[in-house]
Write a protein that holds these residues in place. Structure first.
Motif, PDB file in Angstrom:
ATOM      1  N   PHE A 134       0.879  -0.784   0.053  1.00 60.39           N
ATOM      2  CA  PHE A 134      -0.061   0.284  -0.012  1.00 60.39           C
ATOM      3  C   PHE A 134       0.801   1.498   0.014  1.00 60.39           C
ATOM      4  N   PHE A 135       1.917   0.979   0.557  1.00 63.04           N
ATOM      5  CA  PHE A 135       2.730   2.682   0.676  1.00 63.04           C
ATOM      6  C   PHE A 135       3.163   3.162  -0.404  1.00 63.04           C
ATOM      7  N   GLU A 136       3.702   1.626  -0.848  1.00 64.47           N
ATOM      8  CA  GLU A 136       4.738   1.787  -2.220  1.00 64.47           C
ATOM      9  C   GLU A 136       3.675   2.293  -3.022  1.00 64.47           C
ATOM     10  N   ASN A 137       2.875   2.466  -3.206  1.00 64.65           N
ATOM     11  CA  ASN A 137       1.632   2.972  -4.254  1.00 64.65           C
ATOM     12  C   ASN A 137       0.879   3.972  -3.941  1.00 64.65           C
ATOM     13  N   VAL A 138       0.613   4.685  -2.870  1.00 62.21           N
ATOM     14  CA  VAL A 138      -0.379   5.190  -2.551  1.00 62.21           C
ATOM     15  C   VAL A 138       0.555   6.584  -1.487  1.00 62.21           C
ATOM     16  N   LYS A 139      -0.191   7.476  -2.220  1.00 61.44           N
ATOM     17  CA  LYS A 139       1.438   8.875  -1.279  1.00 61.44           C
ATOM     18  C   LYS A 139      -0.074   9.973  -0.852  1.00 61.44           C
ATOM     19  N   LEU A 140      -0.550   9.527   0.511  1.00 65.96           N
ATOM     20  CA  LEU A 140      -1.540  10.322   1.233  1.00 65.96           C
ATOM     21  C   LEU A 140      -1.530  12.024   1.017  1.00 65.96           C
ATOM     22  N   GLU A 141      -2.229  12.679   1.182  1.00 64.96           N
ATOM     23  CA  GLU A 141      -1.738  14.191   1.296  1.00 64.96           C
ATOM     24  C   GLU A 141      -2.555  15.038   2.316  1.00 64.96           C
ATOM     25  N   SER A 142      -2.459  16.077   2.378  1.00 66.40           N
ATOM     26  CA  SER A 142      -3.528  17.152   3.590  1.00 66.40           C
ATOM     27  C   SER A 142      -5.044  16.857   2.643  1.00 66.40           C
ATOM     28  N   GLY A 143      -5.364  16.298   3.606  1.00 66.65           N
ATOM     29  CA  GLY A 143      -6.909  16.142   3.436  1.00 66.65           C
ATOM     30  C   GLY A 143      -7.826  15.675   2.652  1.00 66.65           C
ATOM     31  N   ASP A 144      -7.052  14.152   2.141  1.00 66.60           N
ATOM     32  CA  ASP A 144      -7.254  12.368   1.872  1.00 66.60           C
ATOM     33  C   ASP A 144      -7.992  12.302   2.787  1.00 66.60           C
ATOM     34  N   LEU A 145      -8.620  11.157   3.040  1.00 70.95           N
ATOM     35  CA  LEU A 145      -9.822  10.326   3.972  1.00 70.95           C
ATOM     36  C   LEU A 145      -8.305   9.692   4.435  1.00 70.95           C
ATOM     37  N   PRO A 146      -8.119   8.724   5.797  1.00 72.59           N
ATOM     38  CA  PRO A 146      -6.938   7.880   6.507  1.00 72.59           C
ATOM     39  C   PRO A 146      -7.225   7.043   5.617  1.00 72.59           C
ATOM     40  N   PRO A 147      -5.891   6.415   5.253  1.00 72.66           N
ATOM     41  CA  PRO A 147      -5.213   4.613   5.323  1.00 72.66           C
ATOM     42  C   PRO A 147      -6.629   3.821   5.697  1.00 72.66           C
ATOM     43  N   VAL A 148      -7.145   3.120   4.961  1.00 70.79           N
ATOM     44  CA  VAL A 148      -8.729   2.200   4.404  1.00 70.79           C
ATOM     45  C   VAL A 148      -7.760   0.256   4.971  1.00 70.79           C
ATOM     46  N   LEU A 149      -8.113  -0.660   5.971  1.00 71.13           N
ATOM     47  CA  LEU A 149      -7.869  -2.549   5.479  1.00 71.13           C
ATOM     48  C   LEU A 149      -9.542  -2.197   5.695  1.00 71.13           C
TER      49      LEU A 149
END
Length: 256
Positions: A134-149
């Protein structure tokens, strides 16, 4: 003879009273229906009934929705319902990536849709390795929702073993992004595998055909209430969700 006649008249009076009372109660019920605010309203444009007591609505998508016209999704508004967020499938297991993720991730942000990314979890695979995918493919930015399992299958694993792998993924995500991840599942799975261990994590719960809210004992943040929705810009059917709180609570949940 006179007694029998009096008894017969009494029965007639009683029956008349019962009928009159029933008609009066029916009338009161009719009036109540006229003023009672419905909690579920069917919207022809969306093709489903939507709970009206929640102000923030959204969808979740994956490769099954194919190419999405995100600007059309954002523009669609029916009365007081407009889609404000979208959960987008990102990864699965230790090495799979949804083929539409990069496009959906980019285009949703460009359209002004608050976005969130989710990972489909394999309980029998190492939780840390799945977090790395997940971490290698998703770059969360400010204003995004938290990661989801997204966890929906137990594969007959011992509960403690499954919970350990789930915890490994959640810990890695919180360390990487600085926010508490969201758990997505359905009611019976949560009760069987997760209850009591992960009750302090934000919950996104799937429970269809419920009139007001999902039937689960703990607080929840998101409710997936239908999988049969229609949205402008999306050819296939799509899942519909609501957020439990107001706009301030929604903003407080986002990545800072």
């Amino acid at each position: 003879m006179a007694k029998r006649k009096a008894s017969k008249n009494l029965r007639r009076v009683l029956w008349a009273t019962v009928i009159a009372a029933a008609l009066f109660l029916g009338y009161l019920f009719f009036l109540w229906l006229q003023v009672k605010e419905p909690t579920f309203i069917r919207y022809k444009e969306f093709g489903i009934s939507i709970p009206t007591q929640y102000e923030i609505h959204g969808i979740d998508v994956s490769r099954y929705q194919s190419t999405i016209a995100w600007q059309e999704v954002k523009k669609m508004r029916v009365k007081n319902v407009q889609l404000g967020f979208a959960f987008i499938k990102a990864t699965e297991g230790t090495g799979l990536v949804d083929p539409y993720f990069k496009r959906n991730w980019k285009k949703a942000k460009e359209a002004g849709v608050v976005r969130g990314a989710y990972h489909f979890f394999y309980p029998k695979k190492d939780g840390k390795s799945q977090a790395q995918n997940f971490f290698e493919n998703v770059k969360l930015e400010s204003g995004d929702l938290p990661p989801v399992l997204d966890i929906e299958r137990g594969w007959n694993m011992p509960v403690d073993k499954l919970q350990n792998e789930v915890q490994a993924w959640l810990d890695a995500m919180e360390q990487a992004y600085g926010v508490k991840p969201i758990i997505y599942t359905y009611v019976t799975f949560y009760e069987k595998y997760l209850k009591g261990k992960f009750d302090d994590y934000p919950l996104w719960i799937a429970h269809y055909y419920q009139p007001d809210n999902p039937r689960i004992s703990r607080p929840w943040h998101f409710w997936q209430h239908s999988e049969e929705g229609h949205v402008n810009g999306i050819i296939a059917k799509v899942d519909f969700n609501v957020f439990s709180g107001d706009s301030a609570a929604f903003r407080a949940l986002l990545v800072p």
